[in-house]
Design an enzyme around this catalytic site. Structure first.
Site, PDB file in Angstrom:
ATOM      1  N   ASP A   1       0.825  -1.204   0.000  1.00  0.00           N
ATOM      2  CA  ASP A   1       0.000   0.000   0.000  1.00  0.00           C
ATOM      3  C   ASP A   1       0.865   1.262   0.000  1.00  0.00           C
ATOM      4  O   ASP A   1       1.420   1.629   1.033  1.00  0.00           O
ATOM      5  CB  ASP A   1      -0.884  -0.047   1.260  1.00  0.00           C
ATOM      6  CG  ASP A   1      -1.831   1.131   1.348  1.00  0.00           C
ATOM      7  OD1 ASP A   1      -1.995   1.849   0.341  1.00  0.00           O
ATOM      8  OD2 ASP A   1      -2.406   1.321   2.434  1.00  0.00           O
TER       9      ASP A   1
ATOM     10  N   ASP B   1      -1.713   5.795  -5.425  1.00  0.00           N
ATOM     11  CA  ASP B   1      -2.020   4.908  -4.306  1.00  0.00           C
ATOM     12  C   ASP B   1      -2.300   3.489  -4.785  1.00  0.00           C
ATOM     13  O   ASP B   1      -3.391   3.205  -5.289  1.00  0.00           O
ATOM     14  CB  ASP B   1      -3.230   5.481  -3.550  1.00  0.00           C
ATOM     15  CG  ASP B   1      -3.595   4.643  -2.334  1.00  0.00           C
ATOM     16  OD1 ASP B   1      -2.830   3.728  -1.976  1.00  0.00           O
ATOM     17  OD2 ASP B   1      -4.653   4.911  -1.749  1.00  0.00           O
TER      18      ASP B   1
END
Ligand SMILES: *[C@@H]1O[C@H](CO)[C@@H](O)[C@H](O)[C@H]1NC(C)=O
Ligand SMILES: *[C@@H]1O[C@H](CO)[C@@H](O)[C@H](O)[C@H]1NC(C)=O
Ligand SMILES: *[C@@H]1O[C@H](CO)[C@@H](O)[C@H](O)[C@H]1NC(C)=O
Length: 490
Positions: free
Chosen positions: A187, A377
């Protein structure tokens, strides 16, 4: 109002499986561990496409609100707002779903898209676009598949397994003594690293599901530092303790690394159907709730890699190459075209990876959107853009329609090429990535839900740029220089 309490209840249970799916073993040859497949009941296969799409949408909106320091709307409120116009379809059989969409202003939807000489449409897209939603993706959604990555040939790299139809990317590291495999969501939009603790409890039950856990019973080198931490994500939250234990990332050993074990997990993480055992946050540690270095920063500090660089090549399930990988300390130059490499300043003061966008084009035509920035992201599936931008983008796509506040459909066969210009170079999104999920699973050449949504995030010139875009570029971050690099994949 027909948005009944049973609807809200349904949504609540959907949120519970925002990261849901059956676990499939990684079967990594080099670990020598044989794991048997576990068939688990998955609600996901019965969900209407719109509902799956909304789960990603809600997660993304809450994440973006958090990232930009805005008030985080409750999931229920978001579901409510996003479903104003078509709440009634949720719960119906998928074959009967139809959207009373407002067709956007395509004066001439049959016109051949004009492509300016500068537009960059990937060659592979031209071949594959127009065929409709990929059967491989459809099967992965239905089965809730985790598709294992090939073992990377590059040094200091981990393969990135693909969660269902490119909704998330998962790598395997080893923790403890003896070292055991843990699957982690990779992440770039958070900065904490945790796995579940032995004895972990969930907000919904006495344990944290069918995952791998860490503690003194399983690891001789585990030390609890008696320090609490907690992290709240776009959906889901954990709390637990800071610990030290031995970590091995891509063969690089970090003895007594500082990270967290979760003693309490929300259902998004504790669900049996959640495919990962924890999260590796790879934003900058200035964001860390645990106030500790991220693994890549720790590897650089220990001198195991020269610089705290993380490079993601995330792979598209439909390509069936399964060649996703994350590389620490550099990037594999054989994966991208070096002539196309751009280096961008990170404009985010908090520690997210955010870059200025020069322009957005659709089939080579400038959409006139200025002053936008992108938070890049890997932990977000979709592309979330301000409402007016979402309108402008879909208005330029033949056959697109708005079917609910902030939600759009477009032909699954679309050839529309949306491109972001970063650092003077245009990066096109493969049209297949924009056609996120068929409205009717039995009609892969019909309408698809768009991978681009808009929402309730006020005043945002910030786009949350997730995997829909990131599949189309090599994405590299450099903590030391505070820069982001993008390049075209080969
Ligand atoms: C996209 O291109 C393909 C092949 O050229 C064509 O068959 C298809 O109809 C096109 N799709 C749309 C929505 O125009
Ligand atoms: C999906 O499930 C079906 C039926 O169980 C099975 O035949 C098929 O191989 C599965 N596909 C994948 C990609 O796992
Ligand atoms: C979460 O951690 C912060 C400090 O990082 C602390 O102020 C807060 O009280 C914690 N919340 C919970 C629920 O433990």
């Amino acid at each position: 109002m027909q948005l009944t309490s049973s609807f809200i209840l349904l949504l609540g249970s959907l949120l519970a499986i925002a990261q849901d799916a059956s676990a499939i073993p990684l079967g990594r040859e080099q670990t020598g561990v044989v794991t048997l497949p576990l068939e688990r009941a998955s609600m996901r296969r019965d969900l209407p496409a719109r509902t799956l799409h909304q789960m990603h949408n809600v997660r993304s909106h809450r994440r973006l609100a958090r990232m930009t320091g805005r008030e985080v709307p409750s999931a229920e409120v978001l579901f409510d707002q996003l479903n104003v116009r078509d709440a009634h379809i949720v719960g119906r059989g998928p074959t009967r779903v139809s959207y009373p969409g407002v067709k956007l202003g395509n004066k001439n939807p049959d016109a051949t898209p004009t492509t300016s000489p500068g537009a960059d449409t990937p060659a592979t897209a031209a071949a594959a676009a127009g065929e409709g939603f990929s059967a491989v993706d459809a099967e992965a959604v239905k089965n809730g598949t985790l598709t294992p990555a090939n073992t990377p040939k590059t040094a200091n790299s981990l393969g990135l397994d693909i969660e269902t139809n490119d909704v998330g990317y998962i790598a395997t590291v080893q923790i403890g003594s003896p070292p055991r495999d843990f699957k982690l969501l990779m992440d770039s939009g958070s900065a904490d690293f945790w796995v579940g603790s032995e004895g972990c409890t969930s907000e919904t039950g006495p344990d944290c599901g069918n995952h791998v856990f860490l503690g003194t019973q399983s690891s001789a080198s585990f030390v609890d530092q008696q320090q609490p931490f907690n992290v709240t994500y776009g959906s889901g939250a954990v709390e637990g303790n800071i610990v030290t234990d031995d970590l091995v990332v891509a063969g690089l050993k970090l003895p007594a690394h500082v990270f967290g074990v979760a003693t309490l997990e929300s259902k998004e993480f504790s669900s049996d159907t959640t495919k990962f055992d924890g999260i590796m946050g790879l934003a900058k540690s200035t964001l860390s709730q645990q106030q500790t270095l991220t693994p890549v920063e720790a590897l650089a500090k220990a001198g195991l890699i020269k610089e705290a660089i993380t490079s993601f090549k995330i792979s598209r399930l439909a390509d069936q190459k399964n060649d996703g990988q994350v590389t620490f300390g550099g990037a594999d130059t054989s994966l991208f075209d070096q002539k196309t490499l751009v280096t961008l300043d990170n404009v985010n003061a908090n520690g997210f990876w955010e870059a200025g966008i020069d322009s957005l084009t659709l089939d080579g035509k400038d959409l006139g959107l200025q002053g936008r920035t992108a938070i890049l992201d890997t932990g977000t599936t979709l592309l979330i853009v301000p409402p007016a931008d979402a309108q402008a983008i879909h208005q330029a796509i033949p056959g697109a329609a708005e079917v609910g506040q902030g939600t759009f459909t477009l032909p699954c066969t679309t050839n529309a090429s949306l491109a972001f210009t970063f650092g003077g170079r245009s990066f096109a999104i493969d049209p297949r990535d924009i056609a996120f999920l068929p409205v009717d699973p039995n009609n892969p050449a019909g309408d698809c839900l768009s991978g681009i949504s808009s929402g309730q995030i006020n005043g945002a010139n910030t786009l949350l740029v997730g995997d829909v875009f990131l599949k189309n570029a090599l994405f590299s971050t450099d903590v030391g220089r505070n820069t982001i690099q993008l390049a075209k994949l080969i």
